[in-house]
Design a protein around this motif. Structure first.
Motif, PDB file in Angstrom:
ATOM      1  N   LEU A 175       0.797  -1.141  -0.079  1.00  0.00           N
ATOM      2  CA  LEU A 175       0.161   0.306   0.319  1.00  0.00           C
ATOM      3  C   LEU A 175       0.926   1.121  -0.032  1.00  0.00           C
ATOM      4  CD1 LEU A 175      -2.472  -1.098   2.737  1.00  0.00           C
ATOM      5  CD2 LEU A 175      -3.256  -0.521  -0.027  1.00  0.00           C
ATOM      6  N   GLN A 176       2.308   1.291   0.456  1.00  0.00           N
ATOM      7  CA  GLN A 176       2.657   2.533   1.176  1.00  0.00           C
ATOM      8  C   GLN A 176       3.572   2.460  -0.689  1.00  0.00           C
ATOM      9  OE1 GLN A 176       6.409   1.508   3.701  1.00  0.00           O
ATOM     10  NE2 GLN A 176       7.263   3.084   1.795  1.00  0.00           N
ATOM     11  N   TYR A 177       3.732   1.561  -1.544  1.00  0.00           N
ATOM     12  CA  TYR A 177       4.347   2.015  -2.384  1.00  0.00           C
ATOM     13  C   TYR A 177       3.710   2.086  -3.551  1.00  0.00           C
ATOM     14  CZ  TYR A 177       5.659   0.188  -7.320  1.00  0.00           C
ATOM     15  OH  TYR A 177       5.872  -0.730  -8.611  1.00  0.00           O
ATOM     16  N   LEU A 178       1.463   1.331  -3.719  1.00  0.00           N
ATOM     17  CA  LEU A 178       1.379   2.209  -4.693  1.00  0.00           C
ATOM     18  C   LEU A 178       0.504   3.536  -4.219  1.00  0.00           C
ATOM     19  CD1 LEU A 178      -1.526  -1.009  -4.885  1.00  0.00           C
ATOM     20  CD2 LEU A 178       0.533  -0.274  -6.666  1.00  0.00           C
ATOM     21  N   LYS A 179       0.802   3.910  -3.241  1.00  0.00           N
ATOM     22  CA  LYS A 179       0.618   5.446  -2.852  1.00  0.00           C
ATOM     23  C   LYS A 179       1.114   6.269  -3.710  1.00  0.00           C
ATOM     24  CE  LYS A 179      -1.886   9.007  -0.475  1.00  0.00           C
ATOM     25  NZ  LYS A 179      -0.867  10.109  -0.706  1.00  0.00           N
ATOM     26  N   ARG A 180       2.702   5.722  -3.155  1.00  0.00           N
ATOM     27  CA  ARG A 180       3.653   6.385  -3.983  1.00  0.00           C
ATOM     28  C   ARG A 180       4.377   6.604  -5.017  1.00  0.00           C
ATOM     29  NH1 ARG A 180       7.225   4.699  -1.004  1.00  0.00           N
ATOM     30  NH2 ARG A 180       8.511   2.913  -3.197  1.00  0.00           N
ATOM     31  N   GLU A 181       3.353   5.785  -5.949  1.00  0.00           N
ATOM     32  CA  GLU A 181       3.851   5.249  -7.216  1.00  0.00           C
ATOM     33  C   GLU A 181       2.189   4.606  -7.483  1.00  0.00           C
ATOM     34  OE1 GLU A 181       7.038   3.546  -9.049  1.00  0.00           O
ATOM     35  OE2 GLU A 181       8.477   4.165  -6.857  1.00  0.00           O
ATOM     36  N   PRO A 182       1.397   5.762  -7.899  1.00  0.00           N
ATOM     37  CA  PRO A 182      -0.549   4.647  -8.656  1.00  0.00           C
ATOM     38  C   PRO A 182      -0.422   3.987  -9.315  1.00  0.00           C
ATOM     39  CG  PRO A 182      -0.587   7.188  -7.935  1.00  0.00           C
ATOM     40  CD  PRO A 182       1.406   6.784  -7.903  1.00  0.00           C
ATOM     41  N   LEU A 183       0.495   4.553 -10.670  1.00  0.00           N
ATOM     42  CA  LEU A 183       0.142   4.110 -12.150  1.00  0.00           C
ATOM     43  C   LEU A 183       1.360   3.310 -12.212  1.00  0.00           C
ATOM     44  CD1 LEU A 183      -1.146   6.817 -14.202  1.00  0.00           C
ATOM     45  CD2 LEU A 183      -2.305   4.868 -13.022  1.00  0.00           C
ATOM     46  N   ALA A 184       2.646   2.641 -11.260  1.00  0.00           N
ATOM     47  CA  ALA A 184       4.061   2.088 -11.181  1.00  0.00           C
ATOM     48  C   ALA A 184       3.129   0.388 -12.209  1.00  0.00           C
ATOM     49  CB  ALA A 184       4.229   1.620 -10.114  1.00  0.00           C
ATOM     50  N   ALA A 185       4.731   0.199 -12.724  1.00  0.00           N
ATOM     51  CA  ALA A 185       3.730  -1.705 -14.012  1.00  0.00           C
ATOM     52  C   ALA A 185       2.967  -1.768 -13.127  1.00  0.00           C
ATOM     53  CB  ALA A 185       5.203  -1.849 -14.506  1.00  0.00           C
ATOM     54  N   HIS A 186       3.515  -1.866 -11.713  1.00  0.00           N
ATOM     55  CA  HIS A 186       3.021  -3.121 -11.107  1.00  0.00           C
ATOM     56  C   HIS A 186       2.268  -3.014 -10.358  1.00  0.00           C
ATOM     57  CE1 HIS A 186       6.982  -5.504 -12.025  1.00  0.00           C
ATOM     58  NE2 HIS A 186       7.601  -4.515 -11.121  1.00  0.00           N
ATOM     59  N   ALA A 187       1.301  -1.796  -9.785  1.00  0.00           N
ATOM     60  CA  ALA A 187       0.181  -1.619  -9.566  1.00  0.00           C
ATOM     61  C   ALA A 187      -1.193  -2.555  -9.630  1.00  0.00           C
ATOM     62  CB  ALA A 187      -0.262   0.039 -10.134  1.00  0.00           C
ATOM     63  N   GLU A 188      -1.006  -2.780 -10.718  1.00  0.00           N
ATOM     64  CA  GLU A 188      -2.788  -3.857 -11.464  1.00  0.00           C
ATOM     65  C   GLU A 188      -2.624  -4.599 -10.841  1.00  0.00           C
ATOM     66  OE1 GLU A 188      -3.583  -4.159 -15.473  1.00  0.00           O
ATOM     67  OE2 GLU A 188      -3.533  -1.704 -15.772  1.00  0.00           O
ATOM     68  N   LYS A 189      -1.227  -5.368 -10.587  1.00  0.00           N
ATOM     69  CA  LYS A 189      -0.477  -6.854  -9.961  1.00  0.00           C
ATOM     70  C   LYS A 189      -0.729  -6.995  -9.083  1.00  0.00           C
ATOM     71  CE  LYS A 189       2.925  -9.838  -9.254  1.00  0.00           C
ATOM     72  NZ  LYS A 189       3.583 -11.085  -9.989  1.00  0.00           N
ATOM     73  N   CYS A 190      -0.117  -5.578  -8.481  1.00  0.00           N
ATOM     74  CA  CYS A 190      -0.367  -5.411  -6.582  1.00  0.00           C
ATOM     75  C   CYS A 190      -2.199  -5.700  -6.383  1.00  0.00           C
ATOM     76  CB  CYS A 190      -0.047  -4.313  -5.854  1.00  0.00           C
ATOM     77  SG  CYS A 190       2.160  -4.203  -6.104  1.00  0.00           S
ATOM     78  N   TRP A 191      -2.625  -4.715  -6.419  1.00  0.00           N
ATOM     79  CA  TRP A 191      -3.830  -4.668  -6.285  1.00  0.00           C
ATOM     80  C   TRP A 191      -4.868  -6.415  -6.027  1.00  0.00           C
ATOM     81  CZ3 TRP A 191      -5.964  -1.196  -3.518  1.00  0.00           C
ATOM     82  CH2 TRP A 191      -5.778   0.247  -3.679  1.00  0.00           C
ATOM     83  N   ARG A 192      -4.428  -6.263  -7.723  1.00  0.00           N
ATOM     84  CA  ARG A 192      -5.005  -8.105  -7.685  1.00  0.00           C
ATOM     85  C   ARG A 192      -5.131  -8.919  -7.005  1.00  0.00           C
ATOM     86  NH1 ARG A 192      -3.513  -8.453 -12.737  1.00  0.00           N
ATOM     87  NH2 ARG A 192      -2.038  -9.431 -12.189  1.00  0.00           N
TER      88      ARG A 192
END
Length: 740
Positions: free
Chosen positions: A570-587
């Motif tokens: 979640l910290q990573y997603l807050k810092r980089e919302p459109l990162a390459a791994h964002a969709e995989k993280c949410w999934r």
């Protein structure tokens, strides 16, 4: 041979003395005799790490009191020759008579005594006297009467200094200064046994009920073996603290006469009943035994307490007794506050240390079977204590390099027999103990790793030696994969658990290793690796909890909630919302959420009503807000992940975030829905301030910086103080698994 040749000095080589072996650090600190072997006999008996001294301390020079006294006498003679009045240090007979007569005259004439000001020398004497005064009551009671009361001030100082120097030198030379026995040394084991017989039983479980017949608390013979079978299937494969072949024979013999069961074995039997009931579901318990799970737990916990009191477990040195206490603590864990459980585990670990289980030389004296079971019990205690410490507000101090118990061998129970004289060769392929052994091997390396000791006890880094315990986590993981995990049969429930639990366990500690690196020193490669470890933790947890093979071991999985992985992602997603791994993280988080969070209305203690859930939900929503804000600027729409919709449903705000196109300003959800009340302290590892709950200075800044940097919203971390989370307030048994 001539006299000259006979009296010639020896060569340099023959006159050189061999290097002197010094006493170890502990013996010097305690001022006891050391046999100067490493480890020394004293450290072996006390069960501590023996640390040799590399170089001797620099000695003080002896005080030249003889020369000084001679000079004082010479100066006094000069003063007498010149008729100068002074108070002599060594008065002659006539001077003593004259001085006594003058004092008598002063008393008879009622003259007031002369008030003297303290000289610099006298002040120094009182300062020295204050430094050397005993500050320990037992030492003070052991001191002898000082024999030098009639001496002058100068003589007292010189004698005291000489005695202090001689005592120091004598200790450094032979350390035989044990003439004055300290009073506390008489407090031996026999003394306490005689003085406090049957008077300490009430300390933990209250007083023993003397007129109760424990045989009436046992189940009938059929149910005893049902409990035993449940224990062998649900609990024993994960803990491996009992030896099945020998214990089963003893159990069969004991059921023939329950009124005369040996006390330690009886305590162990009740603890088996407890953990067996704890490991099954409510409906299974009712169907199999005809009683509700809670009713059986109360009955057998009480029986286990009374059995432990009967065998005097607080003073016992019996392994069965300690094993019974350990299984009892495992059984009460789901209903216990981690802070209380941590205190009781501290008691169990102290008992194990008194029995010498932390010392390999002590374990080796007990033979192959007993020594191996002692190692298994010690490591099981340590890992259980370490996990409980992570959930409470204590440092995992017991997992340290200060003890030297080996990890158990990878052997099946039937490989160990009581009549054996030598331990068999450890297997290279998976066995029934492989799951426990691999967890112990990882922990053995971690306790010697600098990153872990930075969190627990940095002063022990000097005695840590990770190279002798696996080297690095990466090297150990590669070795485990090549020698063991690749041979696991995924259709075998135990080997399936071994495969995925070990991988998740390694990923967890590799993530913690990343936490020890200051953010300013982290490279992009290290950040990507840390994200991979966090995702691996969730993937392994999801694979295990969704498999029908692990249904019997759900009780163990509840105990290892992957909270650090959630927070790091979640910290990573807050810092980089459109990162390459964002969709995989949410999934990945959504898949984990589906199996970790069931309908809270069906639980006695709903997870969504705990103090931690509102904070956890706010972290999730804030991370999702960052992504929604960026997508909104580009006109894109994305479906809300399951984890976001689920946590909003749990806090009874349905429909507010059904789709991403719904406008959400930064901070709206957290201010309107997820209040910050009832925040409680949560240390993820419960360690030193450096890692006490994802602190700001270590890259876990949850301040709500909402600025825009390079087109990226949510530059700041999630605005939640992770020091405000308390896992000890969570009833983890309520974080249920759907469908099980």
């Amino acid at each position: 041979m001539s006299d000259v040749e006979r009296e010639s000095p020896p060569t340099v080589t023959s006159s050189r003395k061999p290097p002197r072996t010094l006493a170890c650090v502990l013996c010097q600190q305690r001022k006891v005799k050391c046999d100067r072997k490493f480890p020394c006999n004293t450290c072996i008996k006390t069960g501590v790490q023996c640390v040799p001294v590399a170089a001797p301390r620099q000695r003080r020079r002896r005080f030249p009191e003889g020369e000084l006294l001679q000079r004082v006498r010479h100066l006094e003679d000069l003063l007498r020759q010149n008729n100068i009045e002074f108070e002599p240090l060594h008065a002659t007979a006539s001077e003593k008579n004259a001085l006594d007569g003058a004092k008598q005259t002063e008393r008879s004439e009622g003259a007031s005594p002369e008030v003297k000001t303290e000289t610099t020398f006298e002040a120094k004497f009182h300062w020295i006297e204050g430094l050397t005064a005993s500050r320990n009551l037992w030492h003070a009671m052991s001191q002898k009467v000082q024999p030098n009361r009639g001496l002058s001030l100068m003589e007292k100082v010189l004698i005291a200094d000489d005695q202090q120097t001689n005592a120091y030198n004598d200790y450094e030379d032979d350390e035989d200064n044990d003439d004055d026995e300290d009073l506390r040394d008489v407090a031996g084991k026999k003394t306490w046994d005689q003085m406090y017989k049957n008077s300490t039983d009430y300390l933990l479980f209250g007083s023993r009920i003397m007129d109760i017949d424990l045989s009436t608390l046992h189940p009938d013979h059929v149910q005893i073996f049902k409990f035993w079978q449940i224990y062998l299937e649900n609990v024993n494969p994960l803990l491996k603290v009992t030896h099945t072949p020998t214990l089963q024979v003893r159990l069969i013999n004991a059921t023939a006469d329950l009124k005369n069961v040996e006390p330690n074995l009886e305590a162990l039997m009740f603890s088996v009943y407890c953990v067996a009931v704890m490991s099954v579901q409510d409906e299974d318990c009712l169907e199999t035994f005809g009683f509700a799970k809670e009713e059986l737990l109360q009955r057998y916990r009480f029986g286990c307490q009374q059995a432990l009191l009967k065998c005097g477990f607080l003073q016992s040195d019996d392994r069965d007794c300690l094993t019974a206490l350990f299984l009892y603590l495992v059984a009460v864990r789901p209903d216990s506050d981690p802070r209380s459980l941590s205190s009781l585990l501290g008691l169990a670990i102290r008992m194990a240390q008194r029995m010498g289980m932390d010392n390999e030389s002590s374990n080796a004296k007990h033979g192959p079977l007993e020594g191996e079971m002692r190692r298994r019990l010690w490591w099981a205690l340590l890992l259980f204590d370490n996990r409980v410490c992570e959930m409470s507000d204590y440092r995992a101090a017991t997992l340290s390099p200060a003890w030297n118990c080996k990890t158990p061998a990878n052997l099946n129970d039937f490989d160990l027999q009581p009549e054996m004289k030598h331990l068999p060769q450890s297997h290279e392929r998976p066995t029934e103990t492989t799951l426990a052994i691999l967890r112990y091997q990882v922990a053995d390396l971690v306790r010697h790793s600098p990153f872990f000791l930075d969190f627990t006890n940095p002063s022990l880094k000097s005695i840590a030696n990770p190279n002798d315990h696996g080297g690095t986590l990466e090297a150990l993981q590669q070795k485990i994969e090549e020698t063991c995990l690749q041979y696991c049969n995924t259709e075998n429930p135990l080997q399936f658990m071994t495969l995925w639990l070990t991988r998740g366990h390694l990923a967890r500690y590799r993530l913690f290793q990343h936490f020890s690196i200051p953010p300013s020193q982290q490279t992009p490669l290290q950040r990507d690796s840390a994200l991979t470890q966090a995702l691996t933790m969730l993937d392994c947890d999801t694979i295990i909890t969704t498999s029908p093979l692990t249904k019997k071991h759900i009780w163990f999985l509840f105990f290892h909630f992957p909270f650090p992985a959630y927070i790091h992602i979640l910290q990573y997603l807050k810092r980089e919302p459109l990162a390459a791994h964002a969709e995989k993280c949410w999934r990945t988080m959504s898949e984990s959420c589906k199996v970790r969070f069931s309908d809270p209305q069906q639980n006695d203690h709903p997870f969504h009503k705990t103090p931690i859930f509102k904070v956890f939900a706010r972290i999730i929503v804030k991370a999702w807000e960052a992504r929604v804000g960026v997508l909104k600027t580009s006109g894109k729409v994305e479906e809300t992940p399951f984890i976001v919709s689920e946590v909003t449903r749990m806090v009874e705000v349905p429909g507010k975030y059904e789709r991403a196109e719904v406008g959400m300003s930064s901070g709206q959800a957290s201010s309107d829905t997820f209040g910050s009340e009832e925040l409680m302290p949560f240390p993820v590892m419960g360690m030193t301030p450096r890692f006490n709950g994802f602190e700001v200075q270590e890259g876990f800044d949850f301040g709500g910086g909402g600025g825009n940097d390079g087109g990226m919203i949510g530059n700041g971390m999630v605005d939640v103080d992770m020091g405000a989370l308390d896992l000890s307030a969570v009833d983890w048994s309520s974080v249920n698994i759907q469908g099980l």
